[in-house]
Scaffold this active site. Structure first.
Site, PDB file in Angstrom:
ATOM      1  N   LYS A   1      13.999  24.067  53.195  1.00 51.25           N
ATOM      2  CA  LYS A   1      14.613  24.062  52.129  1.00 51.25           C
ATOM      3  C   LYS A   1      14.074  23.448  51.092  1.00 51.25           C
ATOM      4  O   LYS A   1      14.046  24.201  49.736  1.00 51.25           O
ATOM      5  CB  LYS A   1      15.529  23.691  52.257  1.00 51.25           C
ATOM      6  CG  LYS A   1      16.386  24.208  53.614  1.00 51.25           C
ATOM      7  CD  LYS A   1      17.773  23.581  53.896  1.00 51.25           C
ATOM      8  CE  LYS A   1      18.512  23.580  55.106  1.00 51.25           C
ATOM      9  NZ  LYS A   1      18.792  25.034  55.719  1.00 51.25           N
TER      10      LYS A   1
ATOM     11  N   ASP B   1      27.366  36.787  61.830  1.00 51.54           N
ATOM     12  CA  ASP B   1      26.896  35.853  60.480  1.00 51.54           C
ATOM     13  C   ASP B   1      25.731  36.771  60.808  1.00 51.54           C
ATOM     14  O   ASP B   1      24.601  37.962  60.860  1.00 51.54           O
ATOM     15  CB  ASP B   1      25.756  34.904  61.515  1.00 51.54           C
ATOM     16  CG  ASP B   1      25.114  34.231  60.207  1.00 51.54           C
ATOM     17  OD1 ASP B   1      26.215  34.005  59.569  1.00 51.54           O
ATOM     18  OD2 ASP B   1      24.367  33.729  60.547  1.00 51.54           O
TER      19      ASP B   1
ATOM     20  N   SER C   1      24.268  36.148  65.217  1.00 52.31           N
ATOM     21  CA  SER C   1      22.753  37.249  64.103  1.00 52.31           C
ATOM     22  C   SER C   1      22.630  38.417  64.586  1.00 52.31           C
ATOM     23  O   SER C   1      22.198  38.461  66.005  1.00 52.31           O
ATOM     24  CB  SER C   1      21.599  36.256  63.433  1.00 52.31           C
ATOM     25  OG  SER C   1      21.073  36.123  64.507  1.00 52.31           O
TER      26      SER C   1
ATOM     27  N   GLY D   1      17.220  28.030  56.955  1.00 54.01           N
ATOM     28  CA  GLY D   1      15.021  27.918  57.857  1.00 54.01           C
ATOM     29  C   GLY D   1      15.335  25.843  57.383  1.00 54.01           C
ATOM     30  O   GLY D   1      15.841  25.713  56.612  1.00 54.01           O
TER      31      GLY D   1
HETATM   32  P1  13P Z   1      20.250  26.931  58.765  1.00 60.13           P
HETATM   33  O1  13P Z   1      19.597  27.496  58.637  1.00 60.13           O
HETATM   34  O2  13P Z   1      20.487  25.519  57.179  1.00 60.13           O
HETATM   35  O3  13P Z   1      20.803  26.135  60.075  1.00 60.13           O
HETATM   36  O4  13P Z   1      21.530  27.509  57.540  1.00 60.13           O
HETATM   37  C1  13P Z   1      22.418  28.753  59.096  1.00 60.13           C
HETATM   38  C2  13P Z   1      22.978  29.753  58.675  1.00 60.13           C
HETATM   39  O5  13P Z   1      23.484  29.226  57.096  1.00 60.13           O
HETATM   40  C3  13P Z   1      23.458  30.972  59.461  1.00 60.13           C
HETATM   41  O6  13P Z   1      24.502  31.428  58.959  1.00 60.13           O
HETATM   42  O1  G3H Z   2      21.063  32.448  58.325  1.00 57.82           O
HETATM   43  C1  G3H Z   2      20.242  33.471  59.407  1.00 57.82           C
HETATM   44  C2  G3H Z   2      20.154  32.742  60.544  1.00 57.82           C
HETATM   45  O2  G3H Z   2      20.194  31.175  60.459  1.00 57.82           O
HETATM   46  C3  G3H Z   2      20.362  33.160  62.097  1.00 57.82           C
HETATM   47  O3  G3H Z   2      19.068  32.914  61.819  1.00 57.82           O
HETATM   48  O4  G3H Z   2      18.688  35.623  62.209  1.00 57.82           O
HETATM   49  O5  G3H Z   2      17.122  33.665  63.375  1.00 57.82           O
HETATM   50  O6  G3H Z   2      19.045  34.455  64.811  1.00 57.82           O
HETATM   51  P1  G3H Z   2      18.048  35.122  63.671  1.00 57.82           P
HETATM   52 ZN    ZN Z   3      23.470  32.275  56.534  1.00 60.13          ZN
END
Ligand code: 13P
Ligand code: G3H
Ligand code: ZN
Length: 335
Positions: A195, A88, A55, A192
């Site tokens: 949920k 991501d 990310s 997160g």
């Molecule tokens: P989770 O928070 O459910 O693990 O989702 C992660 C996600 O969608 C990253 O893009």
């Molecule tokens: O969808 C988001 C991911 O869980 C990434 O989370 O921005 O805290 O790295 P982050």
């Molecule tokens: Zn995501």
């Protein structure tokens, strides 16, 4: 084979769906070395192709180059495993350009939200930014994932907090206009750890309708951690204070796979696994102080949870189904 465009990995999943033997590829978030090692140990042991994703937050935390080299080390050390390196929730063209310059073979542009990653955008904005990214990324042979609809959950900093399910007809129009390779659809999941309070019902009809209208597009489910209760229990038993919560049940994910989901994003479950292992270590051996002694068990716990996901998503053993293709091959394909 090592670093491959994400398209080649997802193609194996789509082909399997067409042959009525569906399986999905897990896309696992990485921030650090232990996470990377845990994921690769699971991929190697289960012989699973894998998507490793970073990310914007992860790239910032690791100053980009540290994370880049951790990901490249995973690729170098596992030449038999097809691995896609994926951005991501990219928020604009600059972030995408940066990721491609860092050797990412795949990028996500999340145009369902504005650049701040929080404010829901208009459909027109989403089409415009996604199309722009597709034109840029495809000229390098890099795969593109877009998103339509919004997920719930905000505590990881991504999302508006409001679920807005994907409209399948609009998804068809979106893919026709943007030419994205993969599309993240909102089916009621959420980012997160917090949920749901009760067992959720996902919008399976959205998957079914979208899959029918878009038979050649890879479909993605974000926010798909299962938030295992046993991990929450270990965290709380050892000094944590996590509130009652539920994730996406594995049975729901299996059904989603059977209806045509190809990529499943998991981040929170590895965070919970690491935290549970470290809390347990600290409370049971308060005299210890060497980080290797608690990061080692955290790495083992990450491996364990990812190994389970690779088996549950039926990714296990599918290395052989991924066709070897390079970014150069993909450039020609897009032309
Ligand atoms: P989770 O928070 O459910 O693990 O989702 C992660 C996600 O969608 C990253 O893009
Ligand atoms: O969808 C988001 C991911 O869980 C990434 O989370 O921005 O805290 O790295 P982050
Ligand atoms: Zn995501």
């Amino acid at each position: 084979m090592p670093l491959v465009p994400m398209r080649t990995i997802l193609e194996a999943s789509l082909e399997a769906y067409k042959k009525e033997a569906p399986f999905a590829i897990g896309a696992y978030n990485v921030n650090n070395m232990e996470q990377m090692q845990g994921i690769m140990r699971a991929a190697k042991e289960t012989q699973s192709p894998v998507i490793i994703q970073a990310s914007r937050g992860a790239l910032k935390y690791a100053e980009m180059n540290y994370l880049r080299h951790i990901m490249l080390a995973a690729i170098e050390l596992n030449p038999e495993i097809p691995i896609a390196m994926h951005l991501d929730h990219g928020n604009n063209l600059d972030t995408v350009k940066k990721a491609i310059s860092l050797s990412f073979s795949s990028v996500m542009i999340d145009g369902s939200l504005m650049e701040d990653g929080k404010t829901p955008s208009s459909y027109e904005y989403n089409v415009r930014i996604t199309k722009e990214v597709v034109e840029y990324a495809h000229s390098f042979g890099v795969t593109v994932e877009g998103e339509l609809g919004t997920l719930g959950g905000i505590e990881d900093g991504v999302g508006s907090g409001k679920i807005h399910l994907t409209d399948p007809q609009q998804a068809l129009d979106f893919v026709n206009k943007t030419r994205v390779d993969a599309l993240a659809i909102a089916i009621g999941t959420s980012h997160g750890a917090y949920k749901f309070k009760h067992e959720p019902k996902l919008a399976f009809d959205v998957i079914e309708k979208t899959r029918k209208l878009l038979p050649e597009t890879f479909l993605v489910s974000h926010g798909s951690s299962s938030v295992p209760q046993d991990l929450i229990d270990v965290i709380n038993k050892h000094g944590g204070n996590m509130q009652h919560t539920m994730g996406v049940p594995l049975e729901s994910l299996k059904r989603a796979i059977s209806l045509g989901i190809n990529k499943i994003n998991v981040d929170t479950d590895t965070r919970l696994a690491a935290t549970a292992a470290i809390r347990k270590f600290f409370s049971e051996t308060p005299e210890k102080f060497d980080p290797r002694e608690y990061l080692g068990p955290a790495r083992d716990a990450i491996y364990e949870v990812i190994r389970k996901r690779m088996i549950e998503f039926d990714t296990e053993g599918h290395i052989k189904d991924v066709k070897v293709m390079t970014l150069e091959d993909m450039k020609k394909f897009y032309k």
